[in-house]
Design a protein around this motif. Structure first.
Motif, PDB file in Angstrom:
ATOM      1  N   GLU A  57     -12.276   4.402  18.677  1.00  0.00           N
ATOM      2  CA  GLU A  57     -11.376   3.253  18.749  1.00  0.00           C
ATOM      3  C   GLU A  57     -10.640   3.003  17.429  1.00  0.00           C
ATOM      4  O   GLU A  57      -9.631   2.310  17.394  1.00  0.00           O
ATOM      5  CB  GLU A  57     -12.136   1.989  19.186  1.00  0.00           C
ATOM      6  CG  GLU A  57     -13.095   1.440  18.149  1.00  0.00           C
ATOM      7  CD  GLU A  57     -14.469   2.051  18.260  1.00  0.00           C
ATOM      8  OE1 GLU A  57     -15.434   1.397  17.870  1.00  0.00           O
ATOM      9  OE2 GLU A  57     -14.585   3.193  18.734  1.00  0.00           O
ATOM     10  N   LYS A  96      -9.162  -5.670  23.476  1.00  0.00           N
ATOM     11  CA  LYS A  96      -8.939  -4.360  22.867  1.00  0.00           C
ATOM     12  C   LYS A  96      -9.708  -3.278  23.620  1.00  0.00           C
ATOM     13  O   LYS A  96     -10.780  -3.516  24.162  1.00  0.00           O
ATOM     14  CB  LYS A  96      -9.384  -4.375  21.400  1.00  0.00           C
ATOM     15  CG  LYS A  96      -8.497  -5.196  20.476  1.00  0.00           C
ATOM     16  CD  LYS A  96      -9.019  -5.153  19.047  1.00  0.00           C
ATOM     17  CE  LYS A  96      -8.159  -5.970  18.097  1.00  0.00           C
ATOM     18  NZ  LYS A  96      -6.890  -5.299  17.795  1.00  0.00           N
ATOM     19  N   ASN A 128      -5.048  -1.902  19.478  1.00  0.00           N
ATOM     20  CA  ASN A 128      -6.409  -1.551  19.895  1.00  0.00           C
ATOM     21  C   ASN A 128      -7.333  -1.239  18.731  1.00  0.00           C
ATOM     22  O   ASN A 128      -8.479  -0.872  18.945  1.00  0.00           O
ATOM     23  CB  ASN A 128      -6.370  -0.342  20.845  1.00  0.00           C
ATOM     24  CG  ASN A 128      -5.959  -0.734  22.247  1.00  0.00           C
ATOM     25  OD1 ASN A 128      -6.529  -1.654  22.828  1.00  0.00           O
ATOM     26  ND2 ASN A 128      -4.956  -0.054  22.774  1.00  0.00           N
TER      27      ASN A 128
END
Length: 912
Positions: free
Chosen positions: A181, A163, A129
């Protein structure tokens, strides 16, 4: 070949020679075929470092407790069973949480396919991710994730899905931004906040795929529905709204004073973040690491001497990072040391000399014109001529200020004695006293390296006197907290109330009203009963005598233990008898003593002899042998014998014409207890020469202004409060000259030789002089003053400067300014009620000079006392009130202020 290394092992043994048997506190184990003996409790990852074996990691940090959060450091491990058979563990282990045990066999990715595969798998999971935004990420080019993805990751990715993303960035504070993130959940930031700083800064939230680091905010995390979302608190704006940029998601938390909450040490989380999840708002998107030139330096904002690294590009400083110095600041610095550097190149920076023309009319009256640009030759000639005339007209005082390097301070002291022939020199641009000068000469000057950071960390007890460590000496606070957390240190604080910093030290508070500190110290030294209550109360309702509080007995016993330390701040100078009682306390208990001033140049100035009765190295002016020492080194026949005037006395003498002129260094009027008097005195002076980095209210009154270099553009040294000399080199090459070189040129213009042209020249002379080995001046012996009688409607003023306030050293850093605490007035519930004030009301604190209006925060503190921040926006105590701590002030509700929940009554004819 099998080798063994351990602490204290000889080089021959380390090279594989005959091995001595392992000590009882050591364990012997094998890593990648190398047999090692390490102290019991050593982590495998630390042992690997000792023999040069690199194990990848993200969460591991040598100054943080083991967490095992990222799992990147997996290794294959086998241990002996009960029968002594070495059996492998069923799966790889995190080497950052695993302690070496006898007979353990460890294989890292270098020798084990199992460990190598495990590390590749963890890296693949971390990158699933993680965004591929390295070209725009601030961490790109110095990112451990980049480096270890290449060295310990797969060549290709098997992930083909979408993602995970989050709205970004979140403003953790006005200074720190979070891109969720990018986070690999190593928890370095949360562990630093909890373990080192003690601030509830950010924490781990949610579970599973949505697990993230951040502040708990329902609107940001998506827990609240659209209609039930709480309104943003008043005054809690996103950083974008405050700074004029696009606002990130969410708003920073508020502290009790209504400002977005941020730690004074939050910038350290950006530096230790192994990815680009946490970034600084001021540096974000401004440069790439490989474009920067790095220079080691020393923090100029306090007396801790913190190691820093200055990163600059094309002559512009873009960021500052913490340097690594285990003896001083370890790897941490305050946000002020990290972010407050814009002042050194502010728009009002002085770049060329200024001279004020004077005209004489037919009647002989002198008219002062405006300052105009001039050449260095003209400015130096005018300065030399004007100072010579001022010396003939009564003498010249020298006020260097407390922010200078030791080389610059030495040059001011030498210039005063050699060129101006006076001991009227004093660097103390703050509250000061003759008693303090005697204390510094007796207990501080020429003593060299005294109490160290390591010693206060491992001390059994530390007493803080007139010192708020978190606000006035940030790194000292961190070392104290480390001692409390890890070594059982007990901290005691003599103060009006337990500040948040004192609370995070788990400190025992000795409640002392301003002015009663000397009595408290004598009570601790002698055990006699106090004339004020155990709660530190002053005024007519204070009991005449009380039974000794338990905390007093505990502190006296603690200070008698070997290694106990007393840390005293410069604010004790405003308490008559304070330093005298302090010396009696350390004499009676055997505790060690250290003086912790607030400014970086104070201790160096003491060593350089910029005090009216002190020469370099702690030599007393009245001592003939000491004067001979210095005269010989300086190549002069004699030095002035009479001790000079202090800063306050110099200003008084200027105001009445007893002195003809003054030479001023980095002096700011707001630092002195009566700024208006300071400016009047300078305005009345016959001739004023100012050496300054930036234009100020002092330069506006000068006859000649000579620009000097800020710390980033010169080499020098600060002497920390420990007595440790902290040298640094210039980070930027410019034509700006340091103070000592300007003074050397000014002496040349006067036809004399100062010998202070280069830094090396000054350092060599300081080293040649060394410290005074003769008799030290006697200890001060000043009686304590009676506390003032507090009448109804009045209170005793207490206060100190906050780390982040309206000081000129923070000018130009708008993001940092957003994290400063909002100024408030603190009162006890009883004191507030007596003045008809309640939590949230606006109190008016006034003297005959002026007034300050601030919101009230009810605090568990000494009665009959009001606490104000001394130099914050809206609370410039010295400027507005014209008094210092310990003075009586009036307190009353501010006119026209309504209480929370009350409606303002309309005037006649107004609509309700």
């Amino acid at each position: 070949m099998t080798t063994t290394t351990s602490a204290g092992t000889s080089p021959a043994a380390a090279a594989g020679g005959a091995q001595p048997p392992a000590r009882r506190d050591e364990v012997t184990f094998t890593i990648d075929g190398i047999e090692m003996a390490v102290p019991k409790g050593t982590l495998v990852i630390r042992a690997a470092e000792q023999v040069g074996i690199q194990i990848p990691r993200f969460c591991d940090h040598p100054l943080l407790a083991p967490a095992g959060a990222c799992r990147q450091c997996l290794v294959e491990v086998a241990t002996p069973d009960r029968e002594g058979n070495v059996r492998p563990m069923p799966k790889p282990q995190a080497s950052c949480t695993l302690e070496a045990t006898p007979g353990m066999v460890v294989k890292t990715q270098h020798t084990s396919a199992v460990a190598d595969k495990a590390q590749h798998g963890v890296m693949e999971l971390l990158l699933i991710n993680h965004p591929l935004d390295c070209p725009v990420c601030d961490k790109g080019g110095e990112c451990p994730l980049q480096n270890q993805a290449m060295s310990n990751g797969r060549a290709t990715s098997r992930f083909v899905d979408v993602k995970r993303t989050f709205p970004k960035p979140i403003a953790i504070s006005t200074e720190i931004l979070l891109d969720r993130e990018r986070c690999v959940l190593c928890q370095r930031c949360t562990r630093f906040s909890a373990e080192i700083a003690g601030d509830a800064f950010i924490d781990l939230q949610k579970r599973g795929a949505q697990q993230q680091i951040g502040r708990f905010d329902a609107r940001v995390l998506g827990f609240a529905d659209g209609e039930s979302e709480p309104a943003a608190p008043a005054g809690s704006l996103p950083y974008g709204a405050q700074a004029g940029f696009e606002a990130p998601v969410g708003a920073a938390l508020e502290d009790e004073s209504g400002r977005p909450f941020a730690s004074y040490f939050s910038g350290n989380t950006v530096q230790i973040c192994p990815v680009g999840a946490l970034t600084g708002a001021a540096y974000r998107f401004r440069s790439r690491p490989f474009d920067l030139v790095s220079t080691p330096s020393v923090g100029e904002h306090d007396a801790c001497g913190s190691a820093i690294r200055i990163d600059h590009r094309r002559g512009v400083v873009l960021r500052r990072l913490s340097g690594e110095d285990p003896q001083v600041n370890e790897e941490w610095i305050t946000d002020k040391d990290r972010f407050a550097f814009a002042w050194q190149d502010a728009p009002d920076r002085l770049t060329h000399p200024l001279v004020r023309d004077r005209e004489v009319d037919a009647e002989g009256r002198v008219t002062r014109g405006e300052l105009r640009p001039a050449s260095w030759a003209e400015a130096l000639e005018v300065s030399a001529t004007g100072l010579a005339q001022a010396r003939a007209a009564g003498g010249v005082g020298v006020l260097p200020g407390g922010r200078l390097t030791v080389e610059d301070a030495y040059a001011y002291g030498k210039f005063a004695r050699v060129v101006l022939g006076t001991n009227d020199v004093d660097h103390r641009a703050r509250v000061h006293s003759t008693e303090e000068a005697d204390f510094l000469a007796h207990a501080v000057a020429g003593t060299g390296l005294g109490v160290t950071f390591d010693e206060i960390e491992h001390a059994p007890a530390v007493l803080l006197v007139a010192l708020e460590a978190e606000e006035e000496a940030g790194v000292t606070f961190l070392r104290l907290r480390k001692g409390v957390q890890k070594h059982g240190l007990r901290v005691f604080s003599l103060a009006p109330f337990a500040s948040r910093g004192v609370q995070r030290l788990d400190a025992t508070l000795l409640r002392a009203a301003p002015g009663t500190e000397a009595e408290w110290l004598d009570v601790l030294a002698t055990g006699t009963q106090t004339l004020f209550g155990h709660d530190g109360a002053v005024g007519p309702d204070a009991p005449e005598s009380v039974e000794e509080p338990a905390e007093v007995s505990a502190l006296r016993d603690a200070l008698a233990r070997p290694g106990a330390v007393v840390l005293v701040g410069e604010r004790l100078a405003g308490v008559p008898g304070g330093y005298s009682a302090l010396l009696r306390l350390v004499a009676s208990t055997g505790a060690r003593l250290a003086w912790v001033p607030r400014r970086a140049g104070e201790r160096g100035a003491v060593e350089a002899g910029t005090l009216p009765a002190l020469l370099p190295g702690g030599r007393p002016v009245p001592d003939a042998a000491a004067r001979v020492d210095v005269a010989v080194a300086w190549g002069v026949e004699h030095l002035p014998e009479t001790p000079g005037r202090s800063t306050g006395e110099i200003l008084d003498a200027l105001s009445v014409g007893q002195l003809g002129g003054v030479l001023v260094g980095g002096l700011h009027s707001d630092d002195l207890p009566d700024p208006a008097h300071t400016l009047r005195a300078l305005g009345a002076a016959g001739f004023v020469v100012s050496l300054e980095v930036r234009a100020s209210d002092v330069t506006a009154l000068a006859d000649v202004v000579l620009p000097v270099a800020p710390p980033v553009e010169k080499a020098g040294a600060f002497v920390s409060w420990e007595g440790r000399v902290r040298t640094f080199e210039a980070a930027l090459a410019t034509t700006a000259m340091p103070d000592h070189r300007v003074l050397d040129a000014l002496a040349d213009a006067a036809g004399l030789v100062l010998g202070a042209r280069t830094t090396e020249e000054v350092r060599a002379e300081i080293d040649q002089l060394g410290s005074w080995d003769g008799d030290r001046p006697a200890a001060p012996d000043v009686a304590a003053a009676e506390p003032p009688a507090v009448a109804p409607g009045t209170a005793v003023l207490a206060g100190w400067r906050l780390l982040l306030d309206a000081a000129r050293g923070q000018d130009g850093e708008r993001f940092l300014a957003g994290t400063a605490k909002r100024p408030v007035a603190r009162l006890s519930a009883t004191t507030a009620a007596a003045a008809d004030l309640f939590e949230g009301d606006v109190v008016r604190v006034s003297t005959d000079r002026g007034s300050i209006e601030l919101p009230v925060v009810i605090t568990d503190m000494v009665e009959h006392v009001v606490w104000l921040p001394l130099g914050s926006e809206g609370s410039q105590v010295h400027r507005e009130l014209g008094v210092a701590q310990g003075a009586l002030v009036r307190i009353e509700p501010a006119a026209g202020a309504s209480r929370p929940g009350e409606s303002v009554q309309p005037t006649d004819g107004g609509a309700s």
